[in-house]
Every structure is written in C-alpha cells, then in structure tokens.
Scaffold this motif. Structure first.
Motif, short mmCIF file in Angstrom:
data_model
loop_
_atom_site.label_atom_id
_atom_site.label_comp_id
_atom_site.label_asym_id
_atom_site.label_seq_id
_atom_site.Cartn_x
_atom_site.Cartn_y
_atom_site.Cartn_z
N GLY A 194 1.01 -1.29 -0.05
CA GLY A 194 -0.07 0.11 0.03
C GLY A 194 0.70 1.46 0.12
O GLY A 194 0.64 2.37 -0.65
N VAL A 195 1.94 1.27 0.67
CA VAL A 195 2.84 2.55 0.99
C VAL A 195 3.42 2.86 -0.66
O VAL A 195 3.07 4.04 -0.83
N ALA A 214 -2.81 6.10 3.43
CA ALA A 214 -3.47 7.25 3.12
C ALA A 214 -2.31 8.45 3.36
O ALA A 214 -2.17 9.23 2.35
N LEU A 215 -1.55 8.40 4.24
CA LEU A 215 -0.74 9.73 4.41
C LEU A 215 0.45 9.33 3.27
O LEU A 215 1.07 10.60 2.87
N SER A 216 0.64 8.26 2.69
CA SER A 216 1.49 8.03 1.74
C SER A 216 1.33 8.67 0.60
O SER A 216 2.24 9.00 -0.26
N THR A 217 0.07 8.73 0.40
CA THR A 217 -0.44 9.63 -1.04
C THR A 217 -0.34 10.98 -0.95
O THR A 217 0.24 11.51 -1.91
N VAL A 218 -0.51 11.61 0.16
CA VAL A 218 0.01 12.92 0.47
C VAL A 218 1.52 13.12 0.30
O VAL A 218 1.98 14.04 -0.29
N ALA A 230 6.52 -2.93 -4.56
CA ALA A 230 5.08 -3.37 -4.27
C ALA A 230 4.91 -4.60 -4.77
O ALA A 230 4.38 -5.61 -4.19
N ALA A 231 5.11 -4.82 -6.11
CA ALA A 231 5.10 -6.08 -6.86
C ALA A 231 5.74 -7.37 -6.19
O ALA A 231 5.21 -8.40 -5.75
#
Length: 237
Positions: free
Chosen positions: A107-108, A169-173, A194-195
C-alpha cells in the motif's frame, strides 16, 4: 494536497472496512477462503497490469527488477522476524499478520505512486478506485479473521488495520509532496517494490490460506478475482 489526502483515504478505507466486517460476526471458513482466493486473483492482476506493465512503460526493466527484488527481500525478512516473535509468544499473536504486512508494504509504494500522479495532473479513474477496493478488502477481511481466530481482541485488530490505513493514506500525500523530486527511476522502483512484496505474500500466505479454508473452490475464486481486476485495469473509464 487536500485532493491527495481524500484519494488516500478512499484507497485505504477498504482496509478498515474489512476489519469491521470480520469483527461483526464469525464468518464460515469456506467463505473467508473464497474471499481470500478472490483477493489473491485481484492482486495478481494488479501486479501484472498496474505495477509491472505501467512500471515497464515508465522507467524500463532495470529499476523495476531492482524494486521487485528489494520488495521481495524486505517482505521475506520482515515476515521471518514476525514468525520468530510469534514463536516466542506462542503463535496466536501473529495469526493474520503476514497479510497485514503485505498490505502495508504494497500500500505505501502504491499510494506514493498515486500521489505522484495526482501532483502531475493525472486523473484518478473509477476503474482504479474499484480495483483498489477489490484487492484491499479481501486482504483485510482474511487477515482480521485470522487475527480474531488467533485470540487477538477486536479493538486490537481494528487498531492494526487502522494504523495500516493511516500510513497508506498519508503516503498519497507524501507522494504528492515529493512528486517534483522523485525521478522516473524512483517511481518505477516503487512499482517494483510493491510487486515483489505482494508476490512473496501471495505465495507464502494468502494463496495457502485460501486453499486451506476454501479447498476445492479456491482456484475458481482466484480466477474470478483475476478476471474482474484485469477487466477493470484494461477498460477505460
């Protein structure tokens, strides 16, 4: 920044929702296995069509392969550390943790990339939102069910997944804020990371757990999950 935070919350919300659903009642093992198999198929499609294909087009094979190797290594080492701590604690406390760990390590970087795209002025498609929901929810449901079966209390399970969701969520920011300095190689490497983490988690934890719980229908559920997520990844909205 507000837009990136909102999309970050949208992407991470299924993680908390899955924990809530798992805590509402005790779901049948077969159903949990089907959900896990479906989620595994969706994640395979996500790896193939979103992480690998997009990374290859974006930055080429070298940073992508390096990211895959690093992501796999980080997940493998972190999972072994969890297993050692579980052995000392009797094992119950670590039930379901590999799925939560995989969701975090996937997710990150995935939501960092989402933040990069928002900063670059790229829109977020309905297909992407649905694909995130389809892949994240089964991970959370399956992991939460395992944690509860292992004796972890409902508030603690919800706390674990809430923490994972907040970080994602904070990773998107963070991705939005770092878009100007993140090179193509870094972005591609994050896709690969991620993969790699997801692939090890799928083979080590999610697929075996789906097979254990759902038995003969786990494979069919996996195919359905792959077909839906692959279709969403290839149909423009």
């Amino acid at each position: 920044m507000i837009e990136s935070l909102l999309w970050g919350v949208v992407g991470a919300a299924p993680l908390v929702l899955g924990a809530v659903l798992a805590g509402l009642r005790r779901w049948p093992d077969r159903l949990i296995g089907i959900v896990l198999g479906f989620g595994a198929g969706a994640l395979v499609a996500s790896i193939a069509f979103e992480l690998w294909e997009e990374g290859l087009q974006q930055g080429g094979p070298l940073p992508l392969v390096l990211g895959v190797v690093l992501g796999a290594a980080v997940y493998f080492v972190a999972d072994r550390l969890v297993e050692r701590r579980a052995a000392k604690a009797g094992g119950a406390a670590a039930a379901g943790v590999p799925l939560a760990l995989g969701a975090l390590l996937d997710g990150v970087p995935e939501q960092l990339v989402l933040g990069f795209g928002l900063a670059d002025g790229q829109g977020v498609s309905i297909a992407l939102v649905v694909a995130i929901f389809v892949s994240n929810l089964p991970e959370s449901v399956g992991s939460s069910a395992d944690l509860l079966d292992g004796g972890v209390k409902k508030p603690a399970v919800l706390g674990i997944w809430s923490a994972v969701a907040v970080v994602c969520a904070l990773s998107t920011v963070l991705g939005w804020a770092l878009a100007d300095v993140a090179t193509v190689g870094v972005r591609t490497g994050l896709n690969g990371f991620a993969a790699g983490a997801l692939l090890v988690m799928l083979v080590d934890s999610m697929v075996p757990e789906a097979q254990r719980r759902a038995k003969d229908v786990a494979g069919v559920a996996t195919v359905f999950g792959f077909a839906l997520a692959a279709g969403l990844a290839t149909v423009p909205f």
